[in-house]
Scaffold this active site. Structure first.
Site, PDB file in Angstrom:
ATOM      1  CG  ASP A  32      -1.524  -1.196   1.634  1.00 14.08           C
ATOM      2  OD1 ASP A  32      -1.598  -2.093   0.801  1.00 14.08           O
ATOM      3  OD2 ASP A  32      -1.970  -1.305   2.789  1.00 14.08           O
ATOM      4  CD  GLN A  48       2.453  -1.242   5.173  1.00 13.40           C
ATOM      5  OE1 GLN A  48       2.332  -2.333   5.707  1.00 13.40           O
ATOM      6  NE2 GLN A  48       2.915  -0.193   5.826  1.00 13.40           N
ATOM      7  CE1 TYR A 109       4.445   4.350  13.892  1.00 13.27           C
ATOM      8  CE2 TYR A 109       4.249   1.972  13.642  1.00 13.27           C
ATOM      9  CZ  TYR A 109       4.782   3.070  14.291  1.00 13.27           C
ATOM     10  OH  TYR A 109       5.643   2.889  15.332  1.00 13.27           O
ATOM     11  CD  GLU A 215      -6.797  -5.370   4.422  1.00 13.14           C
ATOM     12  OE1 GLU A 215      -6.613  -5.660   3.239  1.00 13.14           O
ATOM     13  OE2 GLU A 215      -6.065  -5.776   5.347  1.00 13.14           O
TER      14      GLU A 215
END
Ligand code: FRU
Length: 484
Positions: A32, A48, A109, A215
């Protein structure tokens, strides 16, 4: 201090499948996009990242900066999984977002680790004054326990400012993302200082829309409405990137959804994240791959042979049309990359294939527009990465108003086949194809629909052809350009 960095589009000369104008990490695994922000004169992109290998694991935040969202300079890794609350080979620093306050960059995060064999997901914060060096907040996690009913799946904080208040949306699952009876939730938190966060409530809870778990939720204001986007897991329509448009009462934590839709109909578009560019436009990047729980999953493809895996979409500019559909089109900056454009006007195509000459057969854009007549509808077929029997096909069937992407014959990895309904706008169909080594993006009618798919052609697959489906067909315009 970053003015001295030399920026360049990643060279694709040596690697067959590495895209040139789509972002890829220098090596290793990427999924991502995270923490997108325009900060102190630079576009910051975090992602990521597993620098250790081409498989997912031990998540870091990779980091790159750009002036135009296409020429990127790699910066040192921003976040390492190095604290008790975010260190694990099957966890680490998961997805999140960034905001600026008083010149400081705040990166939120999901910190993930394991206790007694159970994954623990919490929300943490890292700060930076220069956009290069990051310090994790000493009192992390800033949200250490999820609300009641949420056990494990509690991740991907996206922070936004509404008036003077800071809000955060977080994806969650009541019952478990991997469980059939799990139910997706978008949680809303509020803060006045970005350090202390209070749970406000469930902004949206719906198995039907959000599947077992949304998500990477995102929330932004666009053209007078609120737009929530996310990637639902195990959702009944198998949508990978959902949008919901409507009105929100933040005090009551109520979202009145007026329109929902699909951000991209392709196989490979997931975890979109938005931010504002320097002109105030809403821009969206997404990961242009897919996860294994998707029913059409065909594997990750062969790019690990080139020591990299994972691509991002090009940045897309978002707007709403009068019916509240989300329209996504390439940002203006994309068009200034284009070179050597050749335009054919009012050209006739026939049932036999017409080959189009390409200066760079792996990296180009093709723009076709034609009028659709109800008496003689016809259609167009386009062969990409063609060599003898091999090619990826895009078929625009104007009789049934269907667009089909067929990657089954494109490579040795079965890149799949899909169809989607289309409609003419003012009696016309307009198709833009962006081809970049192992990515094909299709924009239909100025981004009313988008399709993103990975293909992995061999080097010899250099052809591009067009033909009509029935008898001859007139194209109002066919434009071919080198994309970089
Ligand atoms: C989405 C996702 C996120 C998570 C990250 C882990 O693709 O599963 O929910 O934070 O990837 O890499």
């Amino acid at each position: 201090m970053m003015e001295n960095y030399f920026t360049q589009i990643r060279s694709a000369n040596k690697e067959q499948w590495r895209p040139q104008y789509h972002f890829t990490a220098p090596g290793g695994w990427m999924n991502d996009p995270n923490g997108l922000i325009y900060y102190k004169g630079w576009y910051h992109l975090f992602y990521q990242y597993n620098p250790e290998g081409c498989d997912w694991g031990s998540m870091h935040w990779g980091h790159a900066v750009s002036k135009d969202m296409f020429h990127w300079k790699d910066l040192p890794i921003a976040l390492y999984p190095d604290q008790v609350y975010d260190k694990h080979k099957d966890g680490g620093c998961f997805s999140g977002s960034a905001v600026e306050k008083d010149g400081i960059l705040y990166c939120f995060y999901t910190s993930t680790t394991y206790k007694n064999g159970k994954m623990i997901q919490t929300q943490s914060l890292a700060l930076s004054e220069d956009g290069v060096h990051f310090t994790k907040y000493e009192n992390n996690p800033v949200i250490s326990v999820p609300p009641d009913e949420i056990e494990r799946d509690f991740r991907d904080p996206k922070v936004l400012k509404v008036g003077n208040a800071w809000y955060m949306v977080v994806g969650a699952s009541a019952g478990g993302a991997e469980e059939e009876n799990g139910e997706g939730r978008v949680l809303l938190y509020k803060s006045s200082d970005l350090f202390r966060w209070d749970f406000v409530g469930n902004l949206l809870e719906s198995k039907e829309l959000l599947g077992t778990m949304p998500e990477c939720p995102d929330l932004f204001y666009l053209d007078g409405k609120w737009v929530l986007t996310c990637s639902p897991m195990k959702q009944s329509t198998n949508i990978k990137a959902l949008y919901c448009v409507g009105e929100i009462d933040f005090e009551k934590c109520e979202f009145h959804v007026e329109r929902t839709g699909n951000m991209d109909w392709g196989f490979d578009y997931y975890a979109p994240q938005s931010f504002l560019d320097k002109h105030g436009n809403r821009i969206i990047f997404a990961w242009e791959n897919e996860w294994a729980w998707m029913p059409w999953f065909h594997g990750w493809g062969p790019t690990d042979k080139e020591n990299w895996r994972g691509t991002l979409s090009i940045p897309r500019k978002a707007k709403l049309d009068e019916e509240l559909n989300l329209i996504l089109s390439p940002v203006d900056e994309f068009y200034s990359l284009q070179k050597e454009s050749v335009v054919y006007e009012n050209c006739l195509i026939e049932k036999s294939k017409k080959t189009i000459q390409l200066n760079n057969p792996y990296c180009y854009s093709l723009h076709i527009s034609c009028a659709v007549s109800t008496e003689e509808p016809g259609g167009i077929e386009i062969g990409i990465f063609a060599k003898e029997e091999k090619c990826a096909e895009v078929c625009v069937d104007c009789s049934n108003m269907m667009l089909t992407f067929n990657g089954e014959n494109a490579d040795c990895y079965d890149s799949g086949k899909l169809s989607t309904e289309i409609s003419a706008v003012n009696g016309k169909i307009d198709i833009v194809l962006l081809v970049d080594h192992s990515i094909i993006e299709i924009y239909i009618n100025g981004g009313r629909q988008c399709i993103s798919c990975n293909v992995y052609p061999e080097k010899a697959q250099t052809g591009l052809w067009v033909r009509s489906l029935q008898k001859e067909m007139k194209l109002e315009k066919l434009e071919i350009a080198c994309a970089v």
